[in-house]
Design an enzyme around this catalytic site. Sequence first.
Site, PDB file in Angstrom:
ATOM      1  N   THR A 134     -47.596 -53.243 -32.811  1.00 20.71           N
ATOM      2  CA  THR A 134     -47.191 -52.246 -32.065  1.00 20.71           C
ATOM      3  C   THR A 134     -45.564 -51.937 -32.039  1.00 20.71           C
ATOM      4  OG1 THR A 134     -46.945 -51.453 -29.818  1.00 20.71           O
ATOM      5  CG2 THR A 134     -47.414 -53.779 -30.036  1.00 20.71           C
ATOM      6  N   ASP A 135     -45.128 -50.707 -31.882  1.00 21.05           N
ATOM      7  CA  ASP A 135     -43.750 -50.783 -31.640  1.00 21.05           C
ATOM      8  C   ASP A 135     -43.394 -51.422 -30.537  1.00 21.05           C
ATOM      9  OD1 ASP A 135     -44.773 -48.776 -29.566  1.00 21.05           O
ATOM     10  OD2 ASP A 135     -43.813 -47.128 -30.337  1.00 21.05           O
ATOM     11  N   GLU A 136     -44.142 -51.726 -29.443  1.00 22.38           N
ATOM     12  CA  GLU A 136     -43.642 -52.298 -28.172  1.00 22.38           C
ATOM     13  C   GLU A 136     -42.962 -53.463 -28.503  1.00 22.38           C
ATOM     14  OE1 GLU A 136     -46.025 -51.812 -24.846  1.00 22.38           O
ATOM     15  OE2 GLU A 136     -47.179 -50.080 -25.742  1.00 22.38           O
ATOM     16  N   TYR A 160     -48.168 -58.120 -22.563  1.00 15.80           N
ATOM     17  CA  TYR A 160     -48.952 -57.382 -23.726  1.00 15.80           C
ATOM     18  C   TYR A 160     -47.866 -57.308 -25.212  1.00 15.80           C
ATOM     19  CZ  TYR A 160     -50.341 -53.806 -27.395  1.00 15.80           C
ATOM     20  OH  TYR A 160     -50.384 -53.003 -28.303  1.00 15.80           O
ATOM     21  N   LYS A 164     -48.184 -59.631 -28.585  1.00 15.74           N
ATOM     22  CA  LYS A 164     -48.516 -59.176 -29.754  1.00 15.74           C
ATOM     23  C   LYS A 164     -47.376 -59.564 -30.987  1.00 15.74           C
ATOM     24  CE  LYS A 164     -50.929 -56.187 -31.291  1.00 15.74           C
ATOM     25  NZ  LYS A 164     -52.283 -56.525 -31.995  1.00 15.74           N
TER      26      LYS A 164
HETATM   27  P1  NAD Z   1     -58.927 -51.274 -27.874  1.00 15.14           P
HETATM   28  O1  NAD Z   1     -58.533 -51.965 -26.578  1.00 15.14           O
HETATM   29  O2  NAD Z   1     -59.591 -49.702 -27.806  1.00 15.14           O
HETATM   30  O3  NAD Z   1     -59.862 -51.960 -28.774  1.00 15.14           O
HETATM   31  C1  NAD Z   1     -59.721 -53.523 -28.802  1.00 15.14           C
HETATM   32  C2  NAD Z   1     -61.246 -54.050 -29.356  1.00 15.14           C
HETATM   33  O4  NAD Z   1     -60.825 -55.452 -29.783  1.00 15.14           O
HETATM   34  C3  NAD Z   1     -62.338 -53.890 -28.499  1.00 15.14           C
HETATM   35  O5  NAD Z   1     -63.355 -53.188 -29.224  1.00 15.14           O
HETATM   36  C4  NAD Z   1     -62.704 -55.039 -28.130  1.00 15.14           C
HETATM   37  O6  NAD Z   1     -64.078 -55.280 -27.900  1.00 15.14           O
HETATM   38  C5  NAD Z   1     -62.021 -56.148 -29.295  1.00 15.14           C
HETATM   39  N1  NAD Z   1     -61.749 -57.408 -28.927  1.00 15.14           N
HETATM   40  C6  NAD Z   1     -60.960 -57.808 -27.733  1.00 15.14           C
HETATM   41  N2  NAD Z   1     -60.870 -59.181 -27.757  1.00 15.14           N
HETATM   42  C7  NAD Z   1     -61.584 -59.625 -28.947  1.00 15.14           C
HETATM   43  C8  NAD Z   1     -61.835 -60.863 -29.283  1.00 15.14           C
HETATM   44  N3  NAD Z   1     -61.314 -61.840 -28.960  1.00 15.14           N
HETATM   45  N4  NAD Z   1     -62.424 -60.938 -30.509  1.00 15.14           N
HETATM   46  C9  NAD Z   1     -63.196 -59.817 -31.187  1.00 15.14           C
HETATM   47  N5  NAD Z   1     -62.896 -58.583 -30.803  1.00 15.14           N
HETATM   48  C10 NAD Z   1     -62.171 -58.482 -29.605  1.00 15.14           C
HETATM   49  O7  NAD Z   1     -57.503 -51.413 -28.674  1.00 15.14           O
HETATM   50  P2  NAD Z   1     -56.934 -50.446 -29.636  1.00 15.14           P
HETATM   51  O8  NAD Z   1     -56.313 -49.220 -28.748  1.00 15.14           O
HETATM   52  O9  NAD Z   1     -58.072 -49.809 -30.724  1.00 15.14           O
HETATM   53  O10 NAD Z   1     -56.077 -51.046 -30.423  1.00 15.14           O
HETATM   54  C11 NAD Z   1     -56.197 -51.734 -31.803  1.00 15.14           C
HETATM   55  C12 NAD Z   1     -54.812 -52.439 -32.204  1.00 15.14           C
HETATM   56  O11 NAD Z   1     -53.790 -51.628 -32.386  1.00 15.14           O
HETATM   57  C13 NAD Z   1     -54.628 -53.513 -31.137  1.00 15.14           C
HETATM   58  O12 NAD Z   1     -54.067 -54.619 -31.892  1.00 15.14           O
HETATM   59  C14 NAD Z   1     -53.296 -52.913 -30.428  1.00 15.14           C
HETATM   60  O13 NAD Z   1     -52.384 -53.862 -30.012  1.00 15.14           O
HETATM   61  C15 NAD Z   1     -52.715 -51.971 -31.725  1.00 15.14           C
HETATM   62  N6  NAD Z   1     -52.111 -50.795 -31.056  1.00 15.14           N
HETATM   63  C16 NAD Z   1     -52.699 -49.894 -30.447  1.00 15.14           C
HETATM   64  C17 NAD Z   1     -51.860 -48.760 -30.000  1.00 15.14           C
HETATM   65  C18 NAD Z   1     -52.753 -47.500 -29.173  1.00 15.14           C
HETATM   66  O14 NAD Z   1     -51.805 -46.615 -29.025  1.00 15.14           O
HETATM   67  N7  NAD Z   1     -53.818 -47.878 -28.870  1.00 15.14           N
HETATM   68  C19 NAD Z   1     -50.589 -48.556 -30.391  1.00 15.14           C
HETATM   69  C20 NAD Z   1     -50.202 -49.763 -31.008  1.00 15.14           C
HETATM   70  C21 NAD Z   1     -50.756 -50.802 -31.530  1.00 15.14           C
HETATM   71  P1  TYD Z   2     -50.093 -46.198 -21.884  1.00 11.65           P
HETATM   72  O1  TYD Z   2     -51.162 -45.003 -22.445  1.00 11.65           O
HETATM   73  O2  TYD Z   2     -50.543 -47.267 -21.148  1.00 11.65           O
HETATM   74  O3  TYD Z   2     -49.415 -46.795 -23.172  1.00 11.65           O
HETATM   75  P2  TYD Z   2     -48.244 -47.813 -23.293  1.00 11.65           P
HETATM   76  O4  TYD Z   2     -47.810 -48.271 -22.125  1.00 11.65           O
HETATM   77  O5  TYD Z   2     -48.562 -48.924 -24.343  1.00 11.65           O
HETATM   78  O6  TYD Z   2     -46.754 -46.869 -24.070  1.00 11.65           O
HETATM   79  O7  TYD Z   2     -48.930 -45.341 -21.206  1.00 11.65           O
HETATM   80  C1  TYD Z   2     -48.007 -44.434 -21.749  1.00 11.65           C
HETATM   81  C2  TYD Z   2     -46.836 -44.120 -20.942  1.00 11.65           C
HETATM   82  O8  TYD Z   2     -47.656 -43.254 -19.689  1.00 11.65           O
HETATM   83  C3  TYD Z   2     -46.190 -45.101 -20.198  1.00 11.65           C
HETATM   84  O9  TYD Z   2     -44.959 -44.822 -20.159  1.00 11.65           O
HETATM   85  C4  TYD Z   2     -46.615 -45.307 -18.887  1.00 11.65           C
HETATM   86  C5  TYD Z   2     -47.358 -43.880 -18.484  1.00 11.65           C
HETATM   87  N1  TYD Z   2     -48.544 -44.011 -17.891  1.00 11.65           N
HETATM   88  C6  TYD Z   2     -48.439 -43.016 -16.577  1.00 11.65           C
HETATM   89  O10 TYD Z   2     -47.520 -42.413 -16.080  1.00 11.65           O
HETATM   90  N2  TYD Z   2     -49.541 -43.005 -15.760  1.00 11.65           N
HETATM   91  C7  TYD Z   2     -50.891 -43.682 -15.924  1.00 11.65           C
HETATM   92  O11 TYD Z   2     -51.681 -43.768 -15.419  1.00 11.65           O
HETATM   93  C8  TYD Z   2     -50.730 -44.372 -17.132  1.00 11.65           C
HETATM   94  C9  TYD Z   2     -52.120 -45.262 -17.949  1.00 11.65           C
HETATM   95  C10 TYD Z   2     -49.561 -44.310 -18.073  1.00 11.65           C
END
Ligand code: NAD
Ligand code: TYD
Length: 353
Positions: A134-136, A160, A164
């Site tokens: 992630t960019d975070e 989180y 990561k």
């Molecule tokens: P998500 O939470 O929707 O899915 C995570 C999946 O991992 C789930 O299906 C869960 O059952 C599985 N899981 C959790 N713990 C596990 C374990 N111990 N063993 C096997 N499986 C396990 O997440 P996502 O949004 O699809 O994100 C996927 C990846 O991308 C993550 O690594 C996250 O850090 C990264 N990411 C996500 C975003 C975003 O905007 N969603 C942005 C940047 C990076």
């Molecule tokens: P989120 O989807 O949780 O992603 P991340 O924190 O990983 O960027 O949140 C995106 C942005 O939206 C973040 O600045 C927090 C804000 N946010 C709200 O304002 N209200 C909400 O209920 C949630 C879940 C997020």
Amino acid sequence: MTKTILVTGGAGFIGSNFVLRERMRDNRVVNLDLLTYAGNLLNLGELNDDAGHIFVQGDIRDRELVRKLLKGYQPDAVVNFAAESHVDRSIDSPESFVQTNIVGTYHLLDEAREYWQRLAAERRDRFRFLHVSTDEVYGSLGPLEPAFTEDTPYSPNSPYSASKASSDHLVRAYFHTYGVPALITNCSNNYGPRQFPEKLAPLMVLNAMQGKPLPIYGDGLNVRDWLFVDDHCDALNLALEKGKPGETYNIGGRCEKTNLEIVNTLCALLDEMAPDSAYVPHCSLITFVKDRPGHDRRYAIDCSKICGELGWSPKETFESGMRKTIRWYLDNPQWVDSIKTGAYRGWILKQYG
Ligand code: NAD
Ligand code: TYD
């Protein structure tokens, strides 16, 4: 030539979209997912009769299982999506983030190293370990600071992002120490079909559809870069095919917006796409709530490296991607009902009161 890919976390949001796209490319997928609250087999319903998708419920920390899958299916690549992924949950209870994101990635990586070291030379050269991050990990930007590049120092602020960042460092170390052909991608905020409605976009879409308040943290002026999930999955495929081991690639949507802009756009689209809703105009549901502790102010991604070196660019605008996203949530009430379990209701009550 088609590949066999061991995907972890492939029942979650990005993982399931990636699995569906890789099956369209005819790559065989072995999908290891623990099915936590965020994993949902309905995400993969289209693959129920597909012999090219092998689903295994299990934990990336279970080394014996990982070893068995690597030995049994002989993958050409491992793509690691498995993670605890929600910042607010990491503030509430960080333990599972340390367990899955750090310890889990270590076990997976170490088993991949042993497997890779035993491969025949030609297959060893082609093997890839792609770690999705992630960019975070780069921390928070001021309004005028330049976007994150691959050289921006790590400065994670939440449990989180710290977990990561730790996993990224392990992956990097395995390349430098053992030569494991690993790559890391750091992407911005994804949105699209199948995202669990604890994250901003789907939470707001579902709440608006039901006439519930749209809770904006703080002043709503925090900035994120928004990336449509299919654009992200295409970038990951390119990184697997053409990326250089040991490298990091930043992936972003070239779409910086405040949370307030996101929610207002989403409400306007919903007004247009669900004109018979009793809650038009949906923006009247916007409510400002207490800010998230340690809330990062701004993330921005400079994706010029992956664009220049691998020829990727995001195809969707925020409006076109969000239209597809809203359409999917409107068309999939069965999926929406499936996630409204007691556990989900419990989280919403705990977080928003
Ligand atoms: P998500 O939470 O929707 O899915 C995570 C999946 O991992 C789930 O299906 C869960 O059952 C599985 N899981 C959790 N713990 C596990 C374990 N111990 N063993 C096997 N499986 C396990 O997440 P996502 O949004 O699809 O994100 C996927 C990846 O991308 C993550 O690594 C996250 O850090 C990264 N990411 C996500 C975003 C975003 O905007 N969603 C942005 C940047 C990076
Ligand atoms: P989120 O989807 O949780 O992603 P991340 O924190 O990983 O960027 O949140 C995106 C942005 O939206 C973040 O600045 C927090 C804000 N946010 C709200 O304002 N209200 C909400 O209920 C949630 C879940 C997020």
